[in-house]
Motif scaffolding. Structure first.
Motif, PDB file in Angstrom:
ATOM      1  N   ILE A  28       0.986   6.809  -6.700  1.00 20.41           N
ATOM      2  CA  ILE A  28      -0.127   7.729  -7.016  1.00 20.41           C
ATOM      3  C   ILE A  28       0.315   9.164  -6.768  1.00 20.41           C
ATOM      4  N   LYS A  29       0.944   9.389  -5.624  1.00 20.69           N
ATOM      5  CA  LYS A  29       1.358  10.744  -5.261  1.00 20.69           C
ATOM      6  C   LYS A  29       2.385  11.298  -6.251  1.00 20.69           C
ATOM      7  N   LEU A  74      -1.278  16.033   7.918  1.00 22.28           N
ATOM      8  CA  LEU A  74      -2.530  15.292   7.765  1.00 22.28           C
ATOM      9  C   LEU A  74      -2.362  13.852   8.215  1.00 22.28           C
ATOM     10  N   LEU A  75      -1.294  13.221   7.749  1.00 22.51           N
ATOM     11  CA  LEU A  75      -1.078  11.818   8.106  1.00 22.51           C
ATOM     12  C   LEU A  75      -0.914  11.642   9.617  1.00 22.51           C
ATOM     13  N   GLN A  82       2.068  19.711   4.594  1.00 22.57           N
ATOM     14  CA  GLN A  82       0.620  19.462   4.524  1.00 22.57           C
ATOM     15  C   GLN A  82       0.327  17.975   4.648  1.00 22.57           C
ATOM     16  N   GLU A  83       1.067  17.217   3.841  1.00 23.87           N
ATOM     17  CA  GLU A  83       0.828  15.774   3.812  1.00 23.87           C
ATOM     18  C   GLU A  83       1.188  15.135   5.156  1.00 23.87           C
ATOM     19  N   ASN A  91       0.832  -1.211   0.000  1.00 26.63           N
ATOM     20  CA  ASN A  91       0.000   0.000   0.000  1.00 26.63           C
ATOM     21  C   ASN A  91       0.863   1.256   0.000  1.00 26.63           C
ATOM     22  N   LYS A 134       1.982   1.758  -3.508  1.00 23.53           N
ATOM     23  CA  LYS A 134       0.855   2.231  -4.347  1.00 23.53           C
ATOM     24  C   LYS A 134       0.581   3.705  -4.059  1.00 23.53           C
ATOM     25  N   TYR A 135       0.536   4.019  -2.784  1.00 23.95           N
ATOM     26  CA  TYR A 135       0.277   5.404  -2.379  1.00 23.95           C
ATOM     27  C   TYR A 135       1.374   6.316  -2.921  1.00 23.95           C
ATOM     28  N   ARG A 189       0.632  12.052  -9.836  1.00 24.32           N
ATOM     29  CA  ARG A 189      -0.464  13.025  -9.898  1.00 24.32           C
ATOM     30  C   ARG A 189      -0.021  14.428  -9.528  1.00 24.32           C
ATOM     31  N   ASN A 190       1.243  14.586  -9.233  1.00 21.35           N
ATOM     32  CA  ASN A 190       1.752  15.920  -8.920  1.00 21.35           C
ATOM     33  C   ASN A 190       2.772  16.293  -9.995  1.00 21.35           C
TER      34      ASN A 190
END
Lengths: 414, 225
Positions: free
Chosen positions: A12-13, A316-317, A312-313, A5, A8-9, A16-17
């Protein structure tokens, strides 16, 4: 978060940036540049080393007999031959001779052949067939990639098949035709041709011995025979030294001294030019340092530009319950992917360039005895530089961020 | 009386500003029960956000005791606090705090993936169910920038519910929304409290009084009922 995971995460990150693409592009370009630099440097160094190790010139001593007016005899040859590390001694006139072969003069070939003195001391490694005894006559060992011609740019810089298969020539004979020169009233004039026939009994790999592909090794006696029939009058008033072949260039000094002690004049004529290699090394080091500094700047700029996103990330995490080491793991996974993906792409592009160079210049490489091999070291050196630095810097940066209080990171967001 | 989830005793929070001690919270004593909707009100700088941050373990108190489910967690380390946040709390922020590079359902999945045993496929299914329950069926695959303010906040609520926490904390959840969306959000939070969760909301909005079971005001770091 488990490893799958996390990857995968991270993937994606990354994709998409759009900011990450610039970073990955830079890493890719750096990788390609470093791959090329390391490959070129290692390649040129290896060629230089190979040249030093294969060319007899670097293991030769020129010796003049004490009495140059008389024919040399066993009192000259045998004592020198018996000096430790001496492999052979021969008249330098018979070391190499250029001739033409009407047998091969056709199509793209002008028939020019290089005959070289062949003995147990000078034979390159045979890949097929046999060698001959030093007193043999009429036999030859030729290049496996046989190009019976002088250098022709149009043929060499091209990818058409221009080489004859030397293995298929084993057993075949070829004639040589050498111009006879005579002195007439002080002038040198051509006076016919001297023919000789050779049978090919073996082939060698010219890319290993770094001989030109029109080279055939024949006995000293055969070269002497051709020389005496063609050039003797021209050089009748010139005294040529003898060539002493030593087993290793490191023993030249010892052998030279021994010869001098015997009363002969010994000259170590080869000068190993390392200036080019030194310059190449310095230039490579400079380019690598520039690349490393540029890489460091890129990393810092990237981390700075993404500091808010990262804060930010991470904020949040942390707020939703991720532990510090989970967060570090995710961010390190991102950085590892952002390096490995462009690195692998750069290898792919490098391989394409490599393939194209091999294809376009294959004749050139075969002609000069260069072998374009993959140098695995280059891949590892490149990976070390583009991988270790960003990983360490990113790790320090992320650990520093995760140590910040969650509320501080959150407030940087809101 | 419902079960007491959170018990805070003698809570004080001080900051240092220009070498001067600022008291944000002063000797707060309060209990929070399951199944209730708590509204924390007060003017700016009264300590509302500080209180909710301390409750949510994203800020540390200067002194005092914090009991969660009867256990004193005042001196828990960062990893222990992270475990508690993941298990007990769901956060909703004023600015939604959604990851802009993740789709709606991926944002909701994020808390679920803390658990190593959770499979991506299962987390995705659950995330989609949560979004559907909040009338976001048509927004599952959208990025935050493609959503309205109200929709983003509902995605944030779905994320807060991802691990089925017992406590929902919301700091000015309707601060950036219009009245209609504000009512929708408060209504959703009310339903959560009715389903057995402890919902604690910080808000300036008077509208919250229509939904809250318990309202208290913070003034200069102390509670006024």
């Amino acid at each position: 978060m488990n490893f799958v995971n996390a990857m995968k995460y991270a993937t994606i990150k990354i994709f998409r940036n759009h900011k990450n693409f610039y970073f990955m592009l830079v890493i890719g370009i750096f990788s390609l540049i470093l791959l090329m630099i390391f490959t070129y440097q290692k390649y040129m160094t290896d060629i230089h080393e190979k040249y030093l190790n294969t060319q007899l010139f670097y293991r030769e001593i020129s010796v003049m007999p004490s009495d140059i007016t008389s024919d040399v005899d066993a009192l000259f040859y045998e004592p020198i031959r018996s000096i430790p590390h001496v492999l052979d001694i021969y008249d330098s006139r018979y070391g190499i001779f250029y001739t033409e072969s009407p047998t091969f003069k056709e199509k793209i070939y002008d028939g020019v052949i290089t005959l070289k003195y062949g003995s147990n001391a000078t034979f390159p490694k045979i890949v097929e067939g046999n060698i001959f005894e030093s007193n043999a006559t009429g036999v030859a060992i030729c290049s496996k990639n046989f190009y019976p011609s002088s250098y022709n740019t149009k043929d060499i810089i091209g990818s058409n098949d221009i080489f004859l298969d030397g293995e298929e020539l084993i057993g075949k004979t070829f004639k040589t035709e050498s111009k006879i020169y005579k002195r007439v009233d002080g002038d040198i004039i051509e006076n016919g041709k001297y023919l000789k026939e050779f049978k090919i009994i073996g082939v060698f790999d010219n890319t290993v011995s770094m001989d030109t592909p029109n080279t055939c090794y024949v006995s000293g006696g055969d070269i002497e025979d051709i020389y005496k029939h063609t050039m003797l009058e021209v050089n009748s008033d010139v005294y040529f030294p003898y060539t002493v072949l030593v087993d290793d260039k490191n023993n030249l000094g010892e052998v030279g001294n021994a010869i001098n002690t015997m009363g002969y004049q010994a000259d170590v004529t080869s000068i190993i030019d390392t200036e080019y290699i030194s310059k190449l090394r310095i230039i490579s080091i400079v380019i690598i340092i520039i690349a490393i500094i540029s890489l460091l700047v890129t990393i810092f700029v990237y981390l700075k530009k993404n500091a808010l996103d990262n804060s930010q990330e991470i904020g949040l995490l942390k707020a939703i319950g991720y532990k510090k080491w989970d967060i570090i793991k995710i961010n390190m996974a991102k950085m590892i992917e952002m390096i490995l993906i462009p690195y692998l792409l750069s290898i792919f592009i490098f391989e394409i360039i490599f393939f194209l160079i091999e294809l376009l210049f294959k004749n050139y490489f075969l002609y000069y005895g260069y072998s374009l091999n993959h140098l695995i070291d280059a891949y590892f050196y490149t990976l070390e530089i583009i991988f270790i630095l960003p990983i360490i810097i990113n790790f320090i940066f992320i650990v520093k961020l995760t140590k910040k209080k969650t509320i501080v990171l959150i407030k940087e967001v809101i | 009386m419902n079960k007491i989830l959170i018990y805070i005793k003698g809570l004080t929070k001080k900051y240092q500003r220009n070498k001067e001690d600022i008291v944000a919270l002063d000797n707060i004593n309060i209990k929070f029960e399951i199944g209730k909707f708590y509204a924390v009100m007060g003017h700016s700088g009264s300590g509302k956000s500080t209180l909710i941050n301390i409750i949510g373990l994203i800020e540390t108190a200067t002194s005092g005791e914090y009991y969660l489910n009867g256990k004193n967690i005042s001196d828990f380390n960062e990893n222990e606090k992270a475990n508690i946040r993941a298990k007990y709390f769901g956060f909703i922020f004023q600015d939604y705090n959604l990851d802009p590079n993740l789709k709606a359902y991926e944002n909701v999945m994020l808390p679920m993936l803390i658990d190593k045993k959770v499979k991506n496929k299962d987390a995705k299914e659950k995330a989609i169910k949560l979004l559907v329950s909040l009338d976001l069926t048509h927004r599952i695959n959208h990025y935050p920038k493609e959503l309205s303010g109200g929709e983003q906040q509902r995605v944030a609520i779905a994320r807060a519910l991802a691990n089925n926490p017992e406590i929902i904390l919301a700091d000015e959840p309707t601060g950036n929304l219009d009245k209609k969306n504000e009512q929708k959000i408060f209504s959703d939070l009310k339903k959560l409290s009715e389903s057995g969760k402890c919902v604690i909301v910080v808000s300036h909005s008077l509208e919250i009084k229509e939904y809250a079971d318990v309202i208290f005001t913070l003034e200069d770091g102390t509670i006024r009922w």
